[in-house]
Design a protein around this motif. Structure first.
Motif, PDB file in Angstrom:
ATOM      1  N   SER A 140     -44.650  -7.209  10.297  1.00 22.39           N
ATOM      2  CA  SER A 140     -43.673  -8.072   9.612  1.00 22.39           C
ATOM      3  C   SER A 140     -44.314  -9.384   9.137  1.00 22.39           C
ATOM      4  N   LEU A 141     -45.455  -9.770   9.769  1.00 23.56           N
ATOM      5  CA  LEU A 141     -46.123 -11.019   9.379  1.00 23.56           C
ATOM      6  C   LEU A 141     -47.142 -10.810   8.265  1.00 23.56           C
ATOM      7  N   MET A 142     -47.352  -9.537   7.883  1.00 25.24           N
ATOM      8  CA  MET A 142     -48.385  -9.242   6.883  1.00 25.24           C
ATOM      9  C   MET A 142     -47.882  -9.388   5.457  1.00 25.24           C
ATOM     10  N   THR A 143     -48.789  -9.870   4.608  1.00 21.12           N
ATOM     11  CA  THR A 143     -48.482  -9.993   3.170  1.00 21.12           C
ATOM     12  C   THR A 143     -49.576  -9.271   2.398  1.00 21.12           C
ATOM     13  N   SER A 144     -49.293  -8.932   1.138  1.00 19.67           N
ATOM     14  CA  SER A 144     -50.293  -8.183   0.372  1.00 19.67           C
ATOM     15  C   SER A 144     -51.518  -9.057   0.089  1.00 19.67           C
ATOM     16  N   ARG A 145     -52.674  -8.418   0.027  1.00 18.49           N
ATOM     17  CA  ARG A 145     -53.928  -9.140  -0.228  1.00 18.49           C
ATOM     18  C   ARG A 145     -54.659  -8.483  -1.395  1.00 18.49           C
ATOM     19  N   PRO A 146     -55.571  -9.233  -2.049  1.00 19.06           N
ATOM     20  CA  PRO A 146     -56.312  -8.641  -3.177  1.00 19.06           C
ATOM     21  C   PRO A 146     -57.251  -7.532  -2.698  1.00 19.06           C
ATOM     22  N   PRO A 147     -57.495  -6.521  -3.543  1.00 17.44           N
ATOM     23  CA  PRO A 147     -58.433  -5.463  -3.134  1.00 17.44           C
ATOM     24  C   PRO A 147     -59.880  -5.969  -3.199  1.00 17.44           C
ATOM     25  N   VAL A 148     -60.731  -5.430  -2.328  1.00 19.66           N
ATOM     26  CA  VAL A 148     -62.163  -5.780  -2.355  1.00 19.66           C
ATOM     27  C   VAL A 148     -62.903  -4.576  -2.920  1.00 19.66           C
ATOM     28  N   ILE A 149     -63.647  -4.832  -3.983  1.00 17.54           N
ATOM     29  CA  ILE A 149     -64.297  -3.749  -4.731  1.00 17.54           C
ATOM     30  C   ILE A 149     -65.808  -3.877  -4.651  1.00 17.54           C
ATOM     31  N   CYS A 150     -66.498  -2.739  -4.523  1.00 18.74           N
ATOM     32  CA  CYS A 150     -67.959  -2.780  -4.679  1.00 18.74           C
ATOM     33  C   CYS A 150     -68.334  -1.767  -5.752  1.00 18.74           C
ATOM     34  N   VAL A 151     -69.378  -2.099  -6.488  1.00 19.36           N
ATOM     35  CA  VAL A 151     -69.812  -1.250  -7.596  1.00 19.36           C
ATOM     36  C   VAL A 151     -71.070  -0.519  -7.165  1.00 19.36           C
ATOM     37  N   MET A 152     -71.018   0.808  -7.234  1.00 18.28           N
ATOM     38  CA  MET A 152     -72.160   1.630  -6.809  1.00 18.28           C
ATOM     39  C   MET A 152     -72.625   2.516  -7.948  1.00 18.28           C
ATOM     40  N   GLY A 153     -73.808   3.102  -7.763  1.00 17.12           N
ATOM     41  CA  GLY A 153     -74.293   4.027  -8.783  1.00 17.12           C
ATOM     42  C   GLY A 153     -75.797   4.042  -8.861  1.00 17.12           C
ATOM     43  N   HIS A 154     -76.314   4.872  -9.760  1.00 18.68           N
ATOM     44  CA  HIS A 154     -77.757   5.037  -9.907  1.00 18.68           C
ATOM     45  C   HIS A 154     -78.366   3.867 -10.679  1.00 18.68           C
ATOM     46  N   VAL A 155     -79.660   3.664 -10.480  1.00 21.28           N
ATOM     47  CA  VAL A 155     -80.395   2.614 -11.206  1.00 21.28           C
ATOM     48  C   VAL A 155     -80.254   2.855 -12.713  1.00 21.28           C
ATOM     49  N   ASP A 156     -80.083   1.788 -13.456  1.00 23.04           N
ATOM     50  CA  ASP A 156     -79.995   1.819 -14.934  1.00 23.04           C
ATOM     51  C   ASP A 156     -78.753   2.528 -15.471  1.00 23.04           C
ATOM     52  N   HIS A 157     -77.753   2.732 -14.641  1.00 21.53           N
ATOM     53  CA  HIS A 157     -76.519   3.333 -15.150  1.00 21.53           C
ATOM     54  C   HIS A 157     -75.523   2.265 -15.599  1.00 21.53           C
ATOM     55  N   GLY A 158     -75.897   0.993 -15.406  1.00 19.82           N
ATOM     56  CA  GLY A 158     -75.093  -0.097 -15.967  1.00 19.82           C
ATOM     57  C   GLY A 158     -74.166  -0.813 -15.019  1.00 19.82           C
ATOM     58  N   LYS A 159     -74.532  -0.883 -13.725  1.00 19.27           N
ATOM     59  CA  LYS A 159     -73.669  -1.587 -12.750  1.00 19.27           C
ATOM     60  C   LYS A 159     -73.594  -3.079 -13.072  1.00 19.27           C
ATOM     61  N   THR A 160     -74.786  -3.685 -13.246  1.00 18.08           N
ATOM     62  CA  THR A 160     -74.830  -5.131 -13.516  1.00 18.08           C
ATOM     63  C   THR A 160     -74.143  -5.450 -14.839  1.00 18.08           C
ATOM     64  N   THR A 189     -59.164 -12.531 -12.083  1.00 13.31           N
ATOM     65  CA  THR A 189     -57.695 -12.471 -12.102  1.00 13.31           C
ATOM     66  C   THR A 189     -57.246 -11.693 -13.325  1.00 13.31           C
ATOM     67  N   ILE A 190     -56.377 -10.723 -13.117  1.00 17.71           N
ATOM     68  CA  ILE A 190     -55.822  -9.945 -14.228  1.00 17.71           C
ATOM     69  C   ILE A 190     -54.322  -9.792 -13.982  1.00 17.71           C
ATOM     70  N   ASN A 191     -53.527 -10.100 -15.001  1.00 18.26           N
ATOM     71  CA  ASN A 191     -52.053 -10.058 -14.919  1.00 18.26           C
ATOM     72  C   ASN A 191     -51.535 -10.837 -13.702  1.00 18.26           C
ATOM     73  N   GLY A 192     -52.206 -11.944 -13.415  1.00 18.22           N
ATOM     74  CA  GLY A 192     -51.784 -12.801 -12.298  1.00 18.22           C
ATOM     75  C   GLY A 192     -52.176 -12.285 -10.931  1.00 18.22           C
ATOM     76  N   GLN A 193     -52.882 -11.140 -10.905  1.00 15.97           N
ATOM     77  CA  GLN A 193     -53.326 -10.583  -9.619  1.00 15.97           C
ATOM     78  C   GLN A 193     -54.842 -10.717  -9.482  1.00 15.97           C
ATOM     79  N   LYS A 194     -55.285 -10.956  -8.248  1.00 19.80           N
ATOM     80  CA  LYS A 194     -56.721 -11.166  -8.019  1.00 19.80           C
ATOM     81  C   LYS A 194     -57.409  -9.880  -7.573  1.00 19.80           C
TER      82      LYS A 194
END
Length: 644
Positions: A140-160, A189-194
């Protein structure tokens, strides 16, 4: 004899008889362990049959508690018997052991059963796990939080490129979005969401960091080039994400290229159980072009949609807890740690403990480089105020006071020491066979000390170098740390016969001087591949060299000279090439080899010379061979090392 004398005689006899009775009684009592009706200490008493039975029953059932592994000596101590008894019993059964030999719980249990002793396994409590254990939180004390994302993939596939494209889309002022690479995380931030992005490196060497990134995140974006498809690191990234139990969104990058084939990518990923939604699966596929910015908005919307489905929540009104993403030692600011707050709110002035380090938050800097007073769930911040550099991946907590923070760190240090001792013990045991090979000369060791600017790099270099271990050389990283190369590193290297590898760091003046006097090899790099190449070369230098034969020249025996104390000297003419002192020779007579061995001496007239060239005459003496004849053909050769 008078009546008086007779009476006296009777009294004496009576007394004597009483004394004898008393003695007889005492002797009988001694035998029973009683004297004067009382039990006598130290004297074995006669037992009644039922008492004897009870004692026997009691002795029969004996239970001991044993750890996962222990030595025969320790087992004997637990069983309260001499180790030699166990060794003898096993020897008679055909097993030869020593008292210091370590055995597993299962083996120890079998041995104990031989002596009618029952065993129980020792329950090992992970102190650190207990320390980090938390009670169930009130939903009941919890509120929504922003998602934490990591970008993965092969070298030179364009992560950066993809991360840069996301930043550009969401940053109006280019300067405000300027972010140092070391914070390793930023918020859009997109559409007011982080959305929080962890900028984890994609190079294969950073597997450890990527694994940590996966564990700290909710959603993994798997970047696959539309023109290249699934590659080895793509598979690795999928496995990491699945092991961490996180959602995967596939970003099919480079769709602007003519050779792009999205269906091929879908088909290849379907083999790894990533079935696209339009194929009836549940994996979100987002076609994007990091170059043109096409599909970036849709990708971010997909992230928010996935986050909504996951219903990510956290209690912001509690003491903070989270992960150390990266840590380094800054010259001006001291230990700096980038942390991701996962629960609660971290505030300036809070006490903090991360692994074996503790301190008080003096300042917090967000991903935009601005100072902030507090950071809520899913917020990455750089913090100042720790007393030491924590390890990347350490869990941080915000205790109530300084005393708790200190005790938390102290527990980590003591447990770390225990673990290190256990690891060393385990290594020593598992290296028994290895050491035997080293002793036999079949195996060599290359000891390395790694120092880098950030903890992630230490792990990355370590992971890469350990992979270089082969059948002939073992790569052993004896120490890894953050910061400049100091005198203690050099002394350790000198004592361990190790080389030091510095990654984006330099040795201080004292370390430099000590390295020169001690003859320690210090190598500095800023590109990981170069370090690996150099170590490989060093290893090749340590590998047993391969020699091949190189023919130097040919000669012919023209005359034989006899010399006292030397034997026969072959007066020869060098037909081609060169004859050198210390070379090896082959002598053939009428096409048949009659001798092969070292050349004992090379003379020109009466002088010993280093070499004789074609067209000149010389005197040859062969080691252990005198049976020379005129017209014998002599071939001079040497063994040269072939570069590996």
């Amino acid at each position: 004899m008078t009546a008086k004398e007779q009476e006296k005689h009777r009294d004496e006899q009576e007394k004597r008889r009483q004394n004898q009775d008393k003695k007889r009684k005492d002797n009988y009592s001694d035998a029973d362990g009683f004297r004067g009706g009382k039990a006598v200490k130290g004297v074995k008493q006669l037992e009644r049959p039922q008492e004897k039975q009870a004692v026997k029953e009691e002795e029969k059932i004996k239970v001991i508690t044993l750890p996962e592994s222990l030595t025969i000596k320790e087992l004997a101590e637990k069983m309260k018997m001499q180790p030699s008894v166990i060794v003898k019993k096993l020897f008679l059964k055909g097993t030869i052991v020593t008292v210091n030999q370590e055995v597993t719980y299962e083996v120890a249990e079998e041995i104990a059963m031989e002596f009618e002793v029952l065993c129980e396994k020792e329950v090992v409590v992970d102190v650190i796990e207990e320390l980090l254990k938390e009670d169930e939180e009130d939903t009941s004390l919890m509120t929504s939080r922003p998602p934490v994302i990591c970008v993965m993939g092969h070298v030179d596939h364009g992560k950066t490129s993809l991360l840069d494209a996301i930043r550009k889309t969401n940053v109006t002022d280019r300067e405000a979005g300027g972010i140092t690479q070391h914070i390793g995380a930023y918020v859009v931030t997109i559409n007011g969401q982080k959305i929080t992005f962890l900028d984890t490196p994609g190079h294969e060497a950073f597997t450890a960091m990527r694994m940590r990134g996966a564990n700290a995140t909710d959603i993994a974006i798997l970047v696959v080039a539309a023109d290249d498809g699934v590659m080895p690191q793509t598979i690795e990234a999928i496995n990491h994400a699945k092991a961490a139990g996180i959602e995967i969104i596939v970003a099919v990058n480079k769709i602007d290229k003519p050779s792009a084939n999205i269906d091929k990518v879908k088909q290849e990923l379907a083999e790894y159980e990533l079935i696209p939604e339009d194929w009836g699966g549940s994996t979100v596929f987002a076609p994007v072009s990091a170059k043109s910015g096409e599909g970036i908005e849709q990708l971010l919307e997909m992230i928010l949609l996935t986050a909504d489905i996951l219903e990510l929540k956290a209690n912001a009104k509690r003491k903070a807890r989270g992960l150390v993403i990266e840590a380094e030692l800054d010259k001006g600011r001291g230990p700096v740690a980038t942390v991701l707050v996962q629960k609660g709110t971290l505030k300036v002035g809070d006490f903090i403990a991360a692994g074996s380090c503790h301190g008080k938050v003096r300042a917090m800097i967000d991903d935009k480089g601005k100072r902030v007073k507090e950071a809520g769930p899913s917020t990455p911040v750089e913090i100042l105020g720790l007393g030491d550099v924590p390890a990347a991946g350490d869990i941080f907590v915000a205790p109530e006071n300084d005393k708790e923070a200190r005790s938390f760190a102290a527990t980590f240090i003591s447990q770390g020491r225990v673990k290190m001792l256990d690891d060393t013990k385990a290594k020593m045991l598992s290296l028994d066979d290895l050491f035997t090979q080293i002793q036999a000369g079949n195996l060599k060791e290359l000891s390395i000390i790694i120092k880098a600017d950030v903890q992630g790099s230490v792990e990355a270099v370590k992971e890469s170098l350990l992979k270089l271990t082969n059948d002939e050389v073992v790569v052993k990283v004896i120490h890894g740390g953050v910061g400049a190369i100091n005198e203690s590193d050099v002394i350790l290297a000198s004592a361990s016969n190790a080389i030091i590898i510095g990654f984006n760091v330099r040795p201080d003046a004292t370390a430099k001087a000590t390295a020169e006097t001690e003859g320690v090899d210090v190598r500095l790099y800023n590109v990981i591949y170069k370090a690996i190449e150099d170590v490989e070369a060093a290893m090749k230098g340590m590998l047993d060299p391969v020699f091949e034969e190189k023919v130097l020249g040919h000669g012919e025996v023209r005359q034989i000279f006899k010399a006292s104390g030397i034997g026969n000297i072959a007066g020869s003419y060098v037909l081609d090439g060169i004859f050198q002192r210390g070379c090896s020779v082959r002598i053939t007579r009428e096409g048949e080899q009659i001798f092969e061995g070292p050349l004992a001496s090379l003379k020109r007239f009466k002088d010993d010379v280093k070499e004789v060239k074609a067209g000149f005459e010389c005197g040859l003496v062969f080691d252990g061979f005198n049976d020379i004849q005129e017209l014998d053909q002599v071939e001079a050769y040497t063994m040269v090392e072939v570069p590996r």
